[in-house]
Design an enzyme around this catalytic site. Structure first.
Site, PDB file in Angstrom:
ATOM      1  N   LYS A  22     -74.197  28.874 -66.058  1.00 19.24           N
ATOM      2  CA  LYS A  22     -73.781  28.895 -64.653  1.00 19.24           C
ATOM      3  C   LYS A  22     -74.477  27.800 -63.844  1.00 19.24           C
ATOM      4  O   LYS A  22     -73.832  27.050 -63.104  1.00 19.24           O
ATOM      5  CB  LYS A  22     -74.090  30.262 -64.047  1.00 19.24           C
ATOM      6  CG  LYS A  22     -73.976  30.344 -62.523  1.00 19.24           C
ATOM      7  CD  LYS A  22     -74.375  31.724 -62.037  1.00 19.24           C
ATOM      8  CE  LYS A  22     -74.299  31.815 -60.523  1.00 19.24           C
ATOM      9  NZ  LYS A  22     -75.489  31.244 -59.852  1.00 19.24           N
ATOM     10  N   ASN A  23     -75.802  27.694 -63.982  1.00 15.77           N
ATOM     11  CA  ASN A  23     -76.541  26.758 -63.143  1.00 15.77           C
ATOM     12  C   ASN A  23     -76.256  25.300 -63.493  1.00 15.77           C
ATOM     13  O   ASN A  23     -76.348  24.426 -62.632  1.00 15.77           O
ATOM     14  CB  ASN A  23     -78.042  27.053 -63.232  1.00 15.77           C
ATOM     15  CG  ASN A  23     -78.406  28.362 -62.546  1.00 15.77           C
ATOM     16  OD1 ASN A  23     -77.665  28.847 -61.697  1.00 15.77           O
ATOM     17  ND2 ASN A  23     -79.531  28.937 -62.925  1.00 15.77           N
ATOM     18  N   ARG A  97     -73.804  29.422 -52.551  1.00 16.98           N
ATOM     19  CA  ARG A  97     -74.975  28.560 -52.403  1.00 16.98           C
ATOM     20  C   ARG A  97     -74.803  27.243 -53.153  1.00 16.98           C
ATOM     21  O   ARG A  97     -75.248  26.187 -52.708  1.00 16.98           O
ATOM     22  CB  ARG A  97     -76.235  29.280 -52.901  1.00 16.98           C
ATOM     23  CG  ARG A  97     -77.457  28.414 -52.701  1.00 16.98           C
ATOM     24  CD  ARG A  97     -78.761  29.145 -52.825  1.00 16.98           C
ATOM     25  NE  ARG A  97     -79.856  28.242 -52.514  1.00 16.98           N
ATOM     26  CZ  ARG A  97     -80.283  27.944 -51.304  1.00 16.98           C
ATOM     27  NH1 ARG A  97     -79.688  28.479 -50.264  1.00 16.98           N
ATOM     28  NH2 ARG A  97     -81.275  27.107 -51.112  1.00 16.98           N
ATOM     29  N   ASP A 121     -77.706  34.659 -53.495  1.00 16.92           N
ATOM     30  CA  ASP A 121     -78.541  35.845 -53.612  1.00 16.92           C
ATOM     31  C   ASP A 121     -79.504  35.975 -52.449  1.00 16.92           C
ATOM     32  O   ASP A 121     -80.067  34.988 -51.975  1.00 16.92           O
ATOM     33  CB  ASP A 121     -79.360  35.793 -54.911  1.00 16.92           C
ATOM     34  CG  ASP A 121     -78.490  36.004 -56.134  1.00 16.92           C
ATOM     35  OD1 ASP A 121     -77.486  36.717 -56.010  1.00 16.92           O
ATOM     36  OD2 ASP A 121     -78.819  35.464 -57.203  1.00 16.92           O
ATOM     37  N   ASP A 321     -85.434  33.254 -63.009  1.00 18.20           N
ATOM     38  CA  ASP A 321     -84.228  34.064 -63.171  1.00 18.20           C
ATOM     39  C   ASP A 321     -84.371  35.143 -64.239  1.00 18.20           C
ATOM     40  O   ASP A 321     -83.546  36.056 -64.305  1.00 18.20           O
ATOM     41  CB  ASP A 321     -83.026  33.169 -63.519  1.00 18.20           C
ATOM     42  CG  ASP A 321     -82.481  32.436 -62.308  1.00 18.20           C
ATOM     43  OD1 ASP A 321     -82.852  32.807 -61.187  1.00 18.20           O
ATOM     44  OD2 ASP A 321     -81.688  31.496 -62.479  1.00 18.20           O
ATOM     45  N   MET A 343     -91.929  32.420 -56.768  1.00 11.93           N
ATOM     46  CA  MET A 343     -91.013  31.546 -56.035  1.00 11.93           C
ATOM     47  C   MET A 343     -90.185  32.243 -54.972  1.00 11.93           C
ATOM     48  O   MET A 343     -89.796  31.629 -53.982  1.00 11.93           O
ATOM     49  CB  MET A 343     -90.112  30.817 -57.041  1.00 11.93           C
ATOM     50  CG  MET A 343     -90.901  29.901 -57.968  1.00 11.93           C
ATOM     51  SD  MET A 343     -89.908  29.100 -59.238  1.00 11.93           S
ATOM     52  CE  MET A 343     -88.941  27.963 -58.256  1.00 11.93           C
TER      53      MET A 343
END
Length: 436
Positions: A22-23, A97, A121, A321, A343
């Protein structure tokens, strides 16, 4: 809003092939805006966030040709940059995002890029300063409409290469700056750049299109600007976050699972981090084999005997993640684990749902939680819960699959944002899960 009903406590068995990352896909799809030529992307995950971005590209005028499943050819030869100033775009761009990464390519190629404050998120403050400071360093003028939460950068005369030191190693910030710099005049150096495999993939793709990026894989990138880029064909890596999710699922449900074609060389610390929890992970070619942990798994302490601490960090550190997955897996380990989420200050706030299921977790502050593992001596109890974000959602799903009884998870659109046909794929290896 859909729900999952899950009958837990059932060992699973079989093979799972991870979806495309996905990223990486969010970056790669934005990069198609850098050229008027055709760009073919393979292994695209069929998930909500990616499909929203593809729709956004289509509304910008990008031609989209679907090939076989997971493969799409894009051509951005008639981009309508005026769409960026419409109310429709403000609504559409604000829902995702990842849409922030269209700004760099549009600024580089068309001299302007706009974006509403992006969604995503709710895991804490996620600043955009790195993106826009990078564009300003390249010569763009920044403007912000506070009333509409609308950001803009403009460089009608083009961008000029420069040296910059990023204030944080932001993955999306680095990607945005790199995509802007490839068409800037002269040389750009980016120090403290993110170097995640997905960012490396973006740089490799851009180089195949004619960009001149060196230092790929390090935190110092050098970019020689070129006048234009051409087309290419690119394949997206398997999703390392999904791979970590399957590892956690196998351990928690005492299941024998093989994860196929994982691209071992791009997994970094992920396998060894799960091994520290006592999970057996075998490398079989490019696959991961996890035997059924019928006798559970025991946490390894630090060398001096102190409690194991698992913390996130920029690559090559452990990805944030997967901390939610590690936390839920630790609830049934033999031993204690300190989870330190550095983070994001809201990512651990789903632990109350695990506590309701019987987990022993002490939330020390917004960033740290101590998990005291049950060693499977006390099974989690089924309950009804809601998914607050993608990674917490999959963690709660793993907890439900291991729990005694039937659980209900609401707001499953959060899970669908990051996981492709998760219920179908789980049923294929024996899970009792129904979407309603």
């Amino acid at each position: 809003m859909g729900i999952f009903k899950i009958e837990g406590g059932i060992p699973l068995k079989g093979e799972i092939t991870p979806q495309g990352a996905k990223n990486e896909a969010l970056q790669i799809l934005c990069a198609v805006l850098l050229t008027s030529e055709k760009v073919k992307i393979n292994n695209i995950p069929d998930i909500i966030d990616i499909n929203k971005l593809i729709t956004l590209l289509g509304n910008l005028g990008v031609k989209i040709q679907k090939n076989e499943p997971g493969s799409i050819t894009f051509q951005a030869d008639e981009v309508n940059v005026n769409y960026l100033e419409t109310e429709a775009f403000k609504k559409e761009g604000g829902a995702l995002r990842g849409s922030i990464m269209i700004v760099g390519p549009l600024l580089a190629r068309f001299g302007k890029g706009y974006i509403p404050k992006p969604g995503g998120d709710k895991i804490g403050r996620r600043r955009l300063d790195t993106h826009f400071e990078g564009f300003i360093n390249l010569g763009a003028k920044f403007r912000y409409n506070r009333e509409d939460h609308f950001y803009g950068v403009e460089a009608p005369e083009g961008l000029i290469g420069t040296d910059m030191l990023l204030d944080e190693a932001s993955v999306t910030g680095t990607a945005n700056i790199v995509m802007a710099a490839v068409l800037a005049k002269g040389q750009t150096t980016v120090y403290n750049a993110a170097c995640e495999p997905y960012l490396q993939q973006l740089c490799k793709m851009l180089n195949s299109m004619g960009a001149k990026i060196s230092g790929v894989g390090s935190n110092l990138l050098t970019i020689e600007g070129v006048e234009k880029l051409g087309g290419c064909e690119h394949r997206i890596l398997p999703d390392m976050i999904e791979i970590g999710s399957w590892i956690g699922l196998a351990a928690m449900t005492k299941s024998e699972i093989t994860i196929k074609n994982v691209s071992w060389e791009n997994l970094g610390l992920i396998p060894n981090t799960f091994r520290k929890l006592g999970i057996t992970i075998e490398k079989r070619g490019d696959d991961i084999y996890i035997p059924a942990h019928v006798n559970g798994y025991e946490v390894k302490t630090d060398i001096d005997g102190s409690i194991l601490t698992i913390a996130d960090a920029p690559w090559p550190g452990f990805t944030p993640d997967l901390l939610s997955i590690v936390l839920v897996v630790a609830t049934q380990a033999k031993g204690d684990v300190l989870i330190h989420q550095k983070m994001f200050e809201s990512r651990l706030f789903f632990v109350d749902k695990l506590i309701d299921m019987g987990a022993k977790i002490m939330l020390c502050d917004p960033h740290r939680a101590v998990v005291m593992g049950h060693n499977f001596e006390s099974q989690l109890k089924a309950t009804t819960m809601s998914s607050p974000d993608i990674r917490a959602g999959i963690s709660l799903l793993i907890a439900a699959l291991s729990a005694k009884g039937t659980s209900t998870i609401q707001n499953i659109e959060q899970i669908d944002r990051g996981y492709e046909r998760i219920d179908e794929r789980l049923r294929a290896i024996g899970a009792k899960i129904v979407r309603a």
